[in-house]
Design a protein around this motif. Structure first.
Motif, PDB file in Angstrom:
ATOM      1  N   ASP A 118      37.814  60.405  40.280  1.00  0.00           N
ATOM      2  CA  ASP A 118      38.839  60.963  41.168  1.00  0.00           C
ATOM      3  C   ASP A 118      38.650  62.455  41.406  1.00  0.00           C
ATOM      4  O   ASP A 118      39.202  63.004  42.369  1.00  0.00           O
ATOM      5  CB  ASP A 118      40.235  60.713  40.577  1.00  0.00           C
ATOM      6  N   LEU A 119      37.892  63.118  40.542  1.00  0.00           N
ATOM      7  CA  LEU A 119      37.633  64.550  40.723  1.00  0.00           C
ATOM      8  C   LEU A 119      36.730  64.816  41.923  1.00  0.00           C
ATOM      9  O   LEU A 119      36.600  65.961  42.360  1.00  0.00           O
ATOM     10  CB  LEU A 119      36.979  65.133  39.459  1.00  0.00           C
ATOM     11  N   TYR A 120      36.106  63.767  42.451  1.00  0.00           N
ATOM     12  CA  TYR A 120      35.150  63.922  43.538  1.00  0.00           C
ATOM     13  C   TYR A 120      35.606  63.243  44.834  1.00  0.00           C
ATOM     14  O   TYR A 120      34.858  63.243  45.809  1.00  0.00           O
ATOM     15  CB  TYR A 120      33.792  63.345  43.114  1.00  0.00           C
ATOM     16  N   ASP A 121      36.799  62.691  44.836  1.00  0.00           N
ATOM     17  CA  ASP A 121      37.253  61.925  45.993  1.00  0.00           C
ATOM     18  C   ASP A 121      38.695  62.315  46.330  1.00  0.00           C
ATOM     19  O   ASP A 121      39.601  62.096  45.522  1.00  0.00           O
ATOM     20  CB  ASP A 121      37.173  60.428  45.690  1.00  0.00           C
ATOM     21  N   PRO A 122      38.932  62.897  47.503  1.00  0.00           N
ATOM     22  CA  PRO A 122      40.303  63.299  47.864  1.00  0.00           C
ATOM     23  C   PRO A 122      41.268  62.133  47.997  1.00  0.00           C
ATOM     24  O   PRO A 122      42.482  62.342  48.061  1.00  0.00           O
ATOM     25  CB  PRO A 122      40.111  64.020  49.213  1.00  0.00           C
ATOM     26  N   ARG A 123      40.738  60.885  48.018  1.00  0.00           N
ATOM     27  CA  ARG A 123      41.618  59.715  48.068  1.00  0.00           C
ATOM     28  C   ARG A 123      42.108  59.316  46.684  1.00  0.00           C
ATOM     29  O   ARG A 123      42.956  58.440  46.555  1.00  0.00           O
ATOM     30  CB  ARG A 123      40.881  58.540  48.699  1.00  0.00           C
TER      31      ARG A 123
END
Length: 496
Positions: free
Chosen positions: A398-403
């Motif tokens: 999740d640290l790499y995906d704004p979703r």
């Protein structure tokens, strides 16, 4: 867009091999070492004889020796303790410091703190290379070998090459370099102290009058920004390689101890030297390291140059590594080693300007520290609150995906850092740096005497920004953090 675990995640094989990892998550297979291994990089980065120069800087605020010792102990230990707390996030999240900040600010919202971090680390590495270049030229001049332009150019090439090599090759080489630097600089620094101890005159030092509370606070803030607050934005970049089972208390303890022990001794000895001679204290203000060579016998000048340069390189290597990671976190899509090369180029250009064009070092140095110290203090307060509020490890994909659970742009933390910085800059002054005379705009309206009053140089803005950042984030982020942690994490194959 790539899998954060797969992108550049090959294991390191040799210290002389370019590190493939960038801002990706460090896989469990690559995690290694124990928390006590953090002692070496942090000690080497802070054993620089520049710590001796801080004695003159601190006394320049108008405090007594014992006041300076007290504020030095508080400022050094507390500021590096903040680094220790943030280093724990590296163990919990397996990613660089500024990537972990995405949990607090959102994946794209984190670009503002990353930019501030990049400016701070590039600025620090440039300052350290400037000092190393000037120190080498001064030693050569005292030896009668000439200290002119040619020597400065050669010194700049050598220290820049060492720094860039560490930044490009990465983690394994840096850990190896820092171990060597720790032993060499530690031993030679002890020899230096033994050789110049006779220049200490206790009756002169003890006669320095005490300063006001405002002067005490101003010197305290300067120490905090010059030591631990200059490293908080890089604190998790090395602990991210530790195994997940590593003790969080051990991470905090070894980071704080390794960072603090050398600066404490160097600052106290520097206070004794500077307090013994007003002439020496003034010389240190103009050329912090070069001035110390005047105290040494000729035969120790070359070893002193070695300890001075290596100590400064120890700090600049950590800075260039972290500045490269910050540049990647901003969204620049290049390999990590290329980011280090870009930062190295900026570092060299900045050094050329200061060494060969501008010559008034200390005022600009103080202005740099305090000005960037305000937003980084606000960021630190927000990060500390965010880390303390979390009960679970980071959901790494999740640290790499704004979703993901951390979202795209989190408005509240960004507003906090902007407001805290605005208030902080209004409560600091840098009258000797012409480009910063606009600061201090709140000192008059708040009844603190304006830009010439007793509080003008207390630099309250750094402490205020830290407190505002922490308190506001603690109050506003408790519920959002609980909501984040209740959401399911994205699958590991999520794209950045």
């Amino acid at each position: 867009m790539a899998n954060p675990r797969a992108e550049g995640a090959q294991p390191e094989l040799k210290p002389l091999q370019i590190e493939a990892n960038g801002i990706n998550v460090i896989t469990d297979a690559e995690r290694k070492g124990r928390p006590r291994g953090l002692f070496w990089p942090w000690f080497a980065a802070n054993v620089s004889v520049l710590g001796l120069g801080y004695g003159a800087f601190v006394l320049g605020f108008g405090v007594s020796f014992w006041q300076a010792v007290a504020l030095g102990l508080i400022g050094i230990i507390v500021s590096f303790l903040l680094c220790g707390f943030i280093a724990v996030a590296g163990k919990r999240g397996s990613a660089p410091t500024m990537v972990l900040g995405r949990a607090a600010f959102g994946v794209r919202g984190n670009k503002l703190p990353s930019l501030i971090s990049w400016l701070l680390t590039v600025g620090w590495e440039t300052v350290l290379i400037i000092l190393a270049t000037l120190a080498t030229a001064t030693v050569f001049e005292r030896l009668g070998w000439g200290g002119g332009t040619g020597v400065k150019v050669i010194a700049l090439i050598v220290v820049s090459a060492l720094t860039v090599a560490g930044g490009v090759l990465g983690f394994d080489l840096i850990m190896r370099m820092q171990t060597v630097i720790t032993w060499v600089t530690g031993v030679l620094t002890i020899v230096f102290i033994a050789l110049v101890a006779n220049h200490i005159h206790w009756h002169t030092v003890s006669a320095i009058p005490a300063g006001s509370p405002q002067k005490f606070i101003g010197a305290l803030v300067f120490v905090m920004t010059g030591f631990g607050l200059g490293w908080v934005n890089a604190a998790a970049d090395y602990s991210r390689y530790l195994p997940r089972r590593s003790s969080g208390r051990a991470v905090i303890g070894w980071t704080t101890f390794g960072s603090s022990i050398a600066p404490i001794f160097l600052l106290v000895f520097g206070l004794l030297l500077a307090g013994s001679s007003a002439k020496l204290s003034a010389a240190i203000g103009a050329d912090p390291i070069g001035a110390l060579t005047t105290l040494l016998p000729t035969w120790f000048l070359v070893p002193f140059a070695v300890v001075a340069v290596l100590g400064l390189v120890g700090g600049s290597v950590l800075d260039i590594y972290s500045s490269g990671l910050a540049l990647l976190t901003l969204g620049v899509r290049i390999p990590r080693y290329a980011a280090a090369l870009i930062d190295g180029t900026v570092m060299v250009l900045g050094t050329i300007y200061v060494v060969f064009v501008a010559h008034n070092f200390l005022p600009q140095f103080e202005g740099f520290l305090i000005t960037l110290g305000v937003p980084i203090a606000a960021w630190c307060g927000i990060m500390l609150a965010d880390i303390m509020l979390r009960r679970k490890d980071y959901a790494e994909p999740d640290l790499y995906d704004p979703r993901g659970r951390y979202g795209d742009i989190r408005v509240a933390p960004l507003a906090i850092i902007v407001v805290a910085t605005g208030i902080g800059w209004g409560l600091v002054t840098n009258s000797n740096a012409s480009w910063l005379t606009w600061q201090g705009y709140l000192l008059g309206p708040l009844g603190l005497g304006g830009k010439t009053g007793a509080w003008a140089f207390a630099n309250l803005g750094v402490l205020i920004a830290l407190v505002i950042g922490f308190a506001a984030a603690w109050a506003l982020d408790a519920a959002p953090v609980r909501a984040q942690e209740s959401r399911p994490a994205l699958a590991p194959a999520a794209t950045a």
